[in-house]
Design a protein around this motif. Structure first.
Motif, mmCIF file in Angstrom:
data_model
loop_
_atom_site.group_PDB
_atom_site.id
_atom_site.type_symbol
_atom_site.label_atom_id
_atom_site.label_comp_id
_atom_site.label_asym_id
_atom_site.label_seq_id
_atom_site.Cartn_x
_atom_site.Cartn_y
_atom_site.Cartn_z
ATOM 1 N N VAL A 109 -30.743 -0.956 25.974
ATOM 2 C CA VAL A 109 -30.490 0.405 25.472
ATOM 3 C C VAL A 109 -31.479 0.738 24.354
ATOM 4 C CG1 VAL A 109 -28.757 2.032 24.635
ATOM 5 C CG2 VAL A 109 -28.035 0.052 25.980
ATOM 6 N N GLY A 110 -31.781 -0.240 23.511
ATOM 7 C CA GLY A 110 -32.760 -0.016 22.450
ATOM 8 C C GLY A 110 -32.150 -0.047 21.066
ATOM 9 N N ALA A 111 -32.990 0.172 20.075
ATOM 10 C CA ALA A 111 -32.559 0.064 18.678
ATOM 11 C C ALA A 111 -31.603 1.184 18.309
ATOM 12 C CB ALA A 111 -33.777 0.090 17.762
ATOM 13 N N GLU A 112 -31.595 2.292 19.076
ATOM 14 C CA GLU A 112 -30.836 3.478 18.667
ATOM 15 C C GLU A 112 -29.334 3.344 18.876
ATOM 16 O OE1 GLU A 112 -33.060 3.311 21.026
ATOM 17 O OE2 GLU A 112 -32.379 4.327 22.854
ATOM 18 N N ILE A 113 -28.886 2.403 19.704
ATOM 19 C CA ILE A 113 -27.436 2.296 19.916
ATOM 20 C C ILE A 113 -26.766 1.747 18.651
ATOM 21 C CG2 ILE A 113 -27.596 0.022 21.042
ATOM 22 C CD1 ILE A 113 -25.152 0.920 22.764
ATOM 23 N N CYS A 114 -25.679 2.423 18.233
ATOM 24 C CA CYS A 114 -24.944 1.996 17.037
ATOM 25 C C CYS A 114 -23.974 0.885 17.425
ATOM 26 C CB CYS A 114 -24.150 3.159 16.450
ATOM 27 S SG CYS A 114 -25.204 4.427 15.763
ATOM 28 N N ILE A 115 -24.047 -0.217 16.722
ATOM 29 C CA ILE A 115 -23.203 -1.363 17.065
ATOM 30 C C ILE A 115 -22.266 -1.708 15.912
ATOM 31 C CG2 ILE A 115 -23.197 -3.830 17.643
ATOM 32 C CD1 ILE A 115 -25.867 -3.445 19.041
ATOM 33 N N THR A 116 -20.987 -1.831 16.248
ATOM 34 C CA THR A 116 -20.009 -2.363 15.300
ATOM 35 C C THR A 116 -19.415 -3.631 15.904
ATOM 36 O OG1 THR A 116 -19.465 -0.232 14.302
ATOM 37 C CG2 THR A 116 -17.790 -1.942 14.162
ATOM 38 N N ILE A 117 -19.350 -4.677 15.106
ATOM 39 C CA ILE A 117 -18.762 -5.935 15.542
ATOM 40 C C ILE A 117 -17.368 -6.031 14.941
ATOM 41 C CG2 ILE A 117 -18.973 -8.464 15.427
ATOM 42 C CD1 ILE A 117 -22.045 -8.013 15.143
ATOM 43 N N ALA A 118 -16.376 -6.233 15.806
ATOM 44 C CA ALA A 118 -14.992 -6.289 15.340
ATOM 45 C C ALA A 118 -14.424 -7.691 15.512
ATOM 46 C CB ALA A 118 -14.130 -5.276 16.099
ATOM 47 N N GLY A 119 -14.027 -8.310 14.407
ATOM 48 C CA GLY A 119 -13.294 -9.578 14.443
ATOM 49 C C GLY A 119 -11.826 -9.220 14.613
ATOM 50 N N ASN A 120 -11.323 -9.316 15.847
ATOM 51 C CA ASN A 120 -9.956 -8.867 16.131
ATOM 52 C C ASN A 120 -8.952 -10.013 15.930
ATOM 53 O OD1 ASN A 120 -8.067 -6.870 17.028
ATOM 54 N ND2 ASN A 120 -8.014 -7.849 19.048
ATOM 55 N N LYS A 121 -7.691 -9.667 15.905
ATOM 56 C CA LYS A 121 -6.553 -10.578 15.704
ATOM 57 C C LYS A 121 -6.531 -11.116 14.271
ATOM 58 C CE LYS A 121 -6.615 -11.740 20.647
ATOM 59 N NZ LYS A 121 -6.291 -12.696 21.716
ATOM 60 N N ILE A 122 -6.891 -10.267 13.316
ATOM 61 C CA ILE A 122 -6.910 -10.691 11.916
ATOM 62 C C ILE A 122 -5.495 -11.026 11.423
ATOM 63 C CG2 ILE A 122 -6.827 -8.343 10.928
ATOM 64 C CD1 ILE A 122 -8.945 -11.332 9.632
ATOM 65 N N ASP A 123 -4.477 -10.591 12.165
ATOM 66 C CA ASP A 123 -3.105 -11.016 11.843
ATOM 67 C C ASP A 123 -2.931 -12.529 12.033
ATOM 68 O OD1 ASP A 123 -1.649 -11.065 14.918
ATOM 69 O OD2 ASP A 123 -3.381 -9.770 14.688
ATOM 70 N N GLU A 125 -4.994 -14.797 10.869
ATOM 71 C CA GLU A 125 -6.028 -15.328 9.978
ATOM 72 C C GLU A 125 -5.862 -16.820 9.673
ATOM 73 O OE1 GLU A 125 -6.743 -12.973 6.499
ATOM 74 O OE2 GLU A 125 -8.704 -13.942 6.278
ATOM 75 N N LYS A 126 -4.623 -17.298 9.640
ATOM 76 C CA LYS A 126 -4.452 -18.726 9.320
ATOM 77 C C LYS A 126 -5.023 -19.631 10.409
ATOM 78 C CE LYS A 126 0.445 -19.233 10.676
ATOM 79 N NZ LYS A 126 0.959 -17.874 10.917
ATOM 80 N N HIS A 127 -5.331 -19.076 11.580
ATOM 81 C CA HIS A 127 -5.958 -19.855 12.652
ATOM 82 C C HIS A 127 -7.431 -19.490 12.828
ATOM 83 C CE1 HIS A 127 -1.986 -21.215 13.727
ATOM 84 N NE2 HIS A 127 -1.570 -19.970 13.844
ATOM 85 N N ARG A 128 -8.014 -18.928 11.788
ATOM 86 C CA ARG A 128 -9.398 -18.471 11.878
ATOM 87 C C ARG A 128 -10.356 -19.608 12.258
ATOM 88 N NH1 ARG A 128 -12.894 -14.704 9.019
ATOM 89 N NH2 ARG A 128 -11.191 -13.868 7.786
ATOM 90 N N ALA A 129 -11.239 -19.340 13.230
ATOM 91 C CA ALA A 129 -12.230 -20.335 13.663
ATOM 92 C C ALA A 129 -13.662 -19.874 13.389
ATOM 93 C CB ALA A 129 -12.061 -20.617 15.154
ATOM 94 N N VAL A 130 -13.824 -18.597 13.070
ATOM 95 C CA VAL A 130 -15.162 -18.058 12.810
ATOM 96 C C VAL A 130 -15.288 -17.804 11.311
ATOM 97 C CG1 VAL A 130 -16.793 -16.212 13.321
ATOM 98 C CG2 VAL A 130 -15.143 -16.936 15.077
ATOM 99 N N PRO A 131 -16.172 -18.555 10.618
ATOM 100 C CA PRO A 131 -16.305 -18.371 9.168
ATOM 101 C C PRO A 131 -16.759 -16.952 8.821
ATOM 102 C CG PRO A 131 -17.470 -20.347 9.914
ATOM 103 C CD PRO A 131 -17.065 -19.597 11.144
#
Ligand code: GDP
Ligand code: MG
Length: 172
Positions: A109-123, A125-131
């Motif tokens: 698509v190119g540089a122009e596409i707006c990207i948001t990264i969502a870390g879901n299931k933050i509820d 959190e006590k099982h978080r595996a991604v620092p």
């Protein structure tokens, strides 16, 4: 004025089970289910929102589960204005998939596409595996926004889509 002067296409991408369909149903219909989430009848749902005193329409596209078979081609995202790349904070491999999607989107698509990264299931959190610092550093390095969401507890979703809409408006 063309049909999309006031509207944007946003695609949801991410590994199976990270919560893409749950995010869409929560954000557009205010619904959530802990049990197996069925795929949608339609391939996208619309939601209107106000950005900078303008009413805009997001068409938010969900997959029909093809990501599980690595069968999601460019036809799905080629004409997207924005992408919400979802991972599950309790599953590191789902974060690795996000990096694959970023490369593919930037390449096709190119540089122009707006990207948001969502870390879901933050509820969960006590099982978080991604620092946290790894996720935030990565997002910064690819010029994406990073947000935490919980489709279950309805956290972060308004912020995620409003921020994306705001950046898409500025780009147009
Ligand atoms: P998709 O395959 O990416 O569309 O994921 P789904 O929306 O089908 O969700 C997969 C599973 O994760 C379902 O059992 C959902 O109920 C659950 N889920 C989705 N979002 C959340 C969340 O924010 N928190 C928790 N705890 N579970 C969630
Ligand atoms: Mg789904």
């Amino acid at each position: 004025m063309g049909p999309r002067d006031n509207g944007f296409k946003v695609v949801l991408l991410g590994e199976g089970r990270v919560g893409k369909t749950s995010i869409l149903l929560r954000y557009v219909k205010g619904e959530f289910s802990d049990r197996q989430v069925s795929t949608l009848q339609a391939s996208y749902l619309d939601r209107r929102l106000a950005v900078q005193d303008q009413s805009i329409q997001l068409s938010i596209w969900d997959t029909a589960g093809q990501e599980r078979f690595h069968a999601l081609g460019p036809i799905y995202y080629r004409d997207a204005d924005g992408a919400l790349l979802v991972y599950d904070i309790t599953d590191y491999s789902s974060f690795n998939k996000v990096t694959k999607w970023v490369r593919e989107l930037r390449q096709i698509v190119g540089a122009e596409i707006c990207i948001t990264i969502a870390g879901n299931k933050i509820d969960l959190e006590k099982h978080r595996a991604v620092p946290e610092d790894e996720a935030l550093d990565y997002a910064r390095s690819v010029n994406a926004t990073h947000v935490y969401t919980s489709a279950k507890q309805n956290k972060g979703l308004d912020h995620a889509f409003l921020d994306l809409a705001d950046r898409m408006c500025k780009r147009r």
